[in-house]
Design a protein around this motif. Sequence first.
Motif, PDB file in Angstrom:
ATOM      1  N   GLU A 133      37.601  28.482  38.251  1.00  0.00           N
ATOM      2  CA  GLU A 133      36.705  29.561  38.641  1.00  0.00           C
ATOM      3  C   GLU A 133      37.336  30.369  39.771  1.00  0.00           C
ATOM      4  OE1 GLU A 133      32.825  28.207  39.695  1.00  0.00           O
ATOM      5  OE2 GLU A 133      32.637  26.843  37.985  1.00  0.00           O
ATOM      6  N   ALA A 134      36.872  31.618  39.913  1.00  0.00           N
ATOM      7  CA  ALA A 134      37.349  32.473  40.995  1.00  0.00           C
ATOM      8  C   ALA A 134      36.264  33.477  41.354  1.00  0.00           C
ATOM      9  CB  ALA A 134      38.626  33.193  40.585  1.00  0.00           C
ATOM     10  N   GLY A 135      36.250  33.873  42.632  1.00  0.00           N
ATOM     11  CA  GLY A 135      35.237  34.802  43.098  1.00  0.00           C
ATOM     12  C   GLY A 135      35.767  36.183  43.414  1.00  0.00           C
ATOM     13  N   SER A 136      37.062  36.415  43.170  1.00  0.00           N
ATOM     14  CA  SER A 136      37.661  37.721  43.425  1.00  0.00           C
ATOM     15  C   SER A 136      38.789  37.955  42.435  1.00  0.00           C
ATOM     16  CB  SER A 136      38.217  37.794  44.850  1.00  0.00           C
ATOM     17  OG  SER A 136      39.351  36.945  44.993  1.00  0.00           O
ATOM     18  N   ALA A 137      39.255  39.201  42.369  1.00  0.00           N
ATOM     19  CA  ALA A 137      40.356  39.523  41.463  1.00  0.00           C
ATOM     20  C   ALA A 137      41.636  38.798  41.868  1.00  0.00           C
ATOM     21  CB  ALA A 137      40.580  41.031  41.443  1.00  0.00           C
ATOM     22  N   ARG A 138      41.905  38.753  43.175  1.00  0.00           N
ATOM     23  CA  ARG A 138      43.111  38.081  43.651  1.00  0.00           C
ATOM     24  C   ARG A 138      43.088  36.605  43.282  1.00  0.00           C
ATOM     25  NH1 ARG A 138      44.104  34.853  47.549  1.00  0.00           N
ATOM     26  NH2 ARG A 138      42.030  35.156  48.476  1.00  0.00           N
ATOM     27  N   GLU A 139      41.968  35.953  43.538  1.00  0.00           N
ATOM     28  CA  GLU A 139      41.840  34.538  43.187  1.00  0.00           C
ATOM     29  C   GLU A 139      41.923  34.352  41.673  1.00  0.00           C
ATOM     30  OE1 GLU A 139      38.143  33.291  44.764  1.00  0.00           O
ATOM     31  OE2 GLU A 139      38.775  33.380  46.866  1.00  0.00           O
ATOM     32  N   GLY A 140      41.316  35.281  40.937  1.00  0.00           N
ATOM     33  CA  GLY A 140      41.316  35.173  39.488  1.00  0.00           C
ATOM     34  C   GLY A 140      42.709  35.244  38.907  1.00  0.00           C
ATOM     35  N   LEU A 141      43.510  36.179  39.400  1.00  0.00           N
ATOM     36  CA  LEU A 141      44.873  36.316  38.903  1.00  0.00           C
ATOM     37  C   LEU A 141      45.697  35.080  39.232  1.00  0.00           C
ATOM     38  CD1 LEU A 141      46.534  38.428  37.377  1.00  0.00           C
ATOM     39  CD2 LEU A 141      47.307  39.314  39.593  1.00  0.00           C
ATOM     40  N   GLU A 142      45.447  34.509  40.414  1.00  0.00           N
ATOM     41  CA  GLU A 142      46.167  33.297  40.815  1.00  0.00           C
ATOM     42  C   GLU A 142      45.768  32.114  39.942  1.00  0.00           C
ATOM     43  OE1 GLU A 142      46.835  29.505  42.409  1.00  0.00           O
ATOM     44  OE2 GLU A 142      44.830  30.391  42.531  1.00  0.00           O
ATOM     45  N   VAL A 143      44.472  31.971  39.691  1.00  0.00           N
ATOM     46  CA  VAL A 143      43.976  30.859  38.875  1.00  0.00           C
ATOM     47  C   VAL A 143      44.489  30.967  37.443  1.00  0.00           C
ATOM     48  CG1 VAL A 143      41.897  29.856  37.843  1.00  0.00           C
ATOM     49  CG2 VAL A 143      41.939  30.393  40.272  1.00  0.00           C
ATOM     50  N   VAL A 144      44.454  32.174  36.886  1.00  0.00           N
ATOM     51  CA  VAL A 144      44.952  32.367  35.524  1.00  0.00           C
ATOM     52  C   VAL A 144      46.442  32.048  35.455  1.00  0.00           C
ATOM     53  CG1 VAL A 144      45.448  34.100  33.748  1.00  0.00           C
ATOM     54  CG2 VAL A 144      43.191  34.034  34.823  1.00  0.00           C
ATOM     55  N   GLY A 145      47.206  32.476  36.443  1.00  0.00           N
ATOM     56  CA  GLY A 145      48.634  32.203  36.455  1.00  0.00           C
ATOM     57  C   GLY A 145      48.941  30.718  36.580  1.00  0.00           C
ATOM     58  N   ARG A 146      48.107  30.017  37.332  1.00  0.00           N
ATOM     59  CA  ARG A 146      48.351  28.586  37.567  1.00  0.00           C
ATOM     60  C   ARG A 146      47.870  27.717  36.411  1.00  0.00           C
ATOM     61  NH1 ARG A 146      44.782  25.468  40.274  1.00  0.00           N
ATOM     62  NH2 ARG A 146      43.910  27.325  41.295  1.00  0.00           N
ATOM     63  N   LEU A 147      46.716  28.051  35.854  1.00  0.00           N
ATOM     64  CA  LEU A 147      46.109  27.198  34.829  1.00  0.00           C
ATOM     65  C   LEU A 147      46.419  27.640  33.404  1.00  0.00           C
ATOM     66  CD1 LEU A 147      42.584  26.608  36.425  1.00  0.00           C
ATOM     67  CD2 LEU A 147      44.617  25.156  36.561  1.00  0.00           C
ATOM     68  N   LYS A 148      46.804  28.911  33.235  1.00  0.00           N
ATOM     69  CA  LYS A 148      47.114  29.458  31.911  1.00  0.00           C
ATOM     70  C   LYS A 148      46.024  29.123  30.881  1.00  0.00           C
ATOM     71  CE  LYS A 148      52.081  29.582  32.727  1.00  0.00           C
ATOM     72  NZ  LYS A 148      51.874  29.460  34.185  1.00  0.00           N
ATOM     73  N   PRO A 149      44.798  29.584  31.121  1.00  0.00           N
ATOM     74  CA  PRO A 149      43.689  29.288  30.200  1.00  0.00           C
ATOM     75  C   PRO A 149      43.803  30.100  28.916  1.00  0.00           C
ATOM     76  CG  PRO A 149      42.972  30.849  31.848  1.00  0.00           C
ATOM     77  CD  PRO A 149      44.369  30.432  32.240  1.00  0.00           C
ATOM     78  N   ASP A 150      43.017  29.708  27.929  1.00  0.00           N
ATOM     79  CA  ASP A 150      42.979  30.469  26.686  1.00  0.00           C
ATOM     80  C   ASP A 150      42.177  31.755  26.860  1.00  0.00           C
ATOM     81  OD1 ASP A 150      44.196  28.455  24.682  1.00  0.00           O
ATOM     82  OD2 ASP A 150      42.667  27.270  25.722  1.00  0.00           O
ATOM     83  N   LEU A 151      41.190  31.707  27.758  1.00  0.00           N
ATOM     84  CA  LEU A 151      40.294  32.847  27.915  1.00  0.00           C
ATOM     85  C   LEU A 151      39.854  32.999  29.365  1.00  0.00           C
ATOM     86  CD1 LEU A 151      38.423  35.022  26.491  1.00  0.00           C
ATOM     87  CD2 LEU A 151      36.672  33.232  26.453  1.00  0.00           C
ATOM     88  N   ALA A 152      39.789  34.247  29.831  1.00  0.00           N
ATOM     89  CA  ALA A 152      39.218  34.552  31.146  1.00  0.00           C
ATOM     90  C   ALA A 152      37.980  35.408  30.923  1.00  0.00           C
ATOM     91  CB  ALA A 152      40.224  35.304  32.015  1.00  0.00           C
ATOM     92  N   ILE A 153      36.850  34.954  31.471  1.00  0.00           N
ATOM     93  CA  ILE A 153      35.608  35.726  31.409  1.00  0.00           C
ATOM     94  C   ILE A 153      35.478  36.446  32.741  1.00  0.00           C
ATOM     95  CG2 ILE A 153      33.098  35.606  31.199  1.00  0.00           C
ATOM     96  CD1 ILE A 153      33.438  33.140  29.464  1.00  0.00           C
ATOM     97  N   ILE A 154      35.415  37.778  32.692  1.00  0.00           N
ATOM     98  CA  ILE A 154      35.581  38.592  33.898  1.00  0.00           C
ATOM     99  C   ILE A 154      34.394  39.521  34.131  1.00  0.00           C
ATOM    100  CG2 ILE A 154      37.059  40.321  35.001  1.00  0.00           C
ATOM    101  CD1 ILE A 154      39.344  39.267  33.177  1.00  0.00           C
ATOM    102  N   ALA A 198      48.943  42.109  31.253  1.00  0.00           N
ATOM    103  CA  ALA A 198      50.348  42.432  31.480  1.00  0.00           C
ATOM    104  C   ALA A 198      51.146  41.215  31.928  1.00  0.00           C
ATOM    105  CB  ALA A 198      50.465  43.539  32.525  1.00  0.00           C
ATOM    106  N   MET A 199      50.550  40.384  32.793  1.00  0.00           N
ATOM    107  CA  MET A 199      51.275  39.271  33.392  1.00  0.00           C
ATOM    108  C   MET A 199      51.112  37.958  32.628  1.00  0.00           C
ATOM    109  SD  MET A 199      50.284  40.187  37.342  1.00  0.00           S
ATOM    110  CE  MET A 199      51.208  38.822  38.051  1.00  0.00           C
ATOM    111  N   HIS A 200      49.981  37.795  31.940  1.00  0.00           N
ATOM    112  CA  HIS A 200      49.700  36.545  31.227  1.00  0.00           C
ATOM    113  C   HIS A 200      49.132  36.865  29.847  1.00  0.00           C
ATOM    114  CE1 HIS A 200      50.316  34.737  35.149  1.00  0.00           C
ATOM    115  NE2 HIS A 200      49.383  35.532  35.634  1.00  0.00           N
ATOM    116  N   PRO A 201      49.953  37.420  28.957  1.00  0.00           N
ATOM    117  CA  PRO A 201      49.463  37.920  27.660  1.00  0.00           C
ATOM    118  C   PRO A 201      48.864  36.866  26.737  1.00  0.00           C
ATOM    119  CG  PRO A 201      51.868  37.898  27.736  1.00  0.00           C
ATOM    120  CD  PRO A 201      51.392  37.641  29.129  1.00  0.00           C
ATOM    121  N   THR A 202      49.123  35.599  26.991  1.00  0.00           N
ATOM    122  CA  THR A 202      48.535  34.563  26.129  1.00  0.00           C
ATOM    123  C   THR A 202      47.079  34.283  26.486  1.00  0.00           C
ATOM    124  OG1 THR A 202      49.323  32.770  27.575  1.00  0.00           O
ATOM    125  CG2 THR A 202      50.761  33.456  25.749  1.00  0.00           C
TER     126      THR A 202
END
Length: 215
Positions: A32-53, A71-75
Amino acid sequence: MKRVVLIDDHPIMRHGLAQLVRAEVGLDVCGEAGSAREGLEVVGRLKPDLAIIDLTLPDKNGLELVKDIRAMHPTTQCLVLSMHDEALYGERSLRAGARGYVMKEEAADHLINAIQKVLSGNLYVSETLNARMLEQVTGSSRNRTTGMDSLTDRELEILALIGKGVATKNIAIQLSISARTVEAHRAHIKEKLGITDGSALVRYAVQWVETHAKV
């Protein structure tokens, strides 16, 4: 097991969404993340299948975050879940790279279906938005966009900030652009909306935020 990340600045909303997602077989919330910066970091670290934004985040517009993730995590696929008016933000979200758009008020009934569709490689939009998009493709709607539809994502973002009472210099700081660039955007917004002076633009922006930019 498909892994999902939730990016929303309201902890209670994230908690409710996490329960909804985890109740479905084959889905799990891995971060989970509460901001765009945190969200981008979490997605980069965990590489989830889906981000709900969510579109309204404290540090960056959700549309920009969708663009960054794609752009950064196309999967990682993106699904927008927002209180914002679907008629105005639905198509913008898809153009930014999201694979679906769900109104928060409809989450209980439609979110899981939307998740499954997006994870299956399909798009998810409401019947109303789908009909509107089909009209545009077939040429049965107006050929030239006007008014609010003609604003770019950045112009719409600035209009919302003006409506929230944010001063030009603070808009520049928040968006990491110059004050001169903000003024240029203001001029373009006035031209596109047919507004002649700054005071009228502020009144329009305030009214629009109160009626359409719900968060």
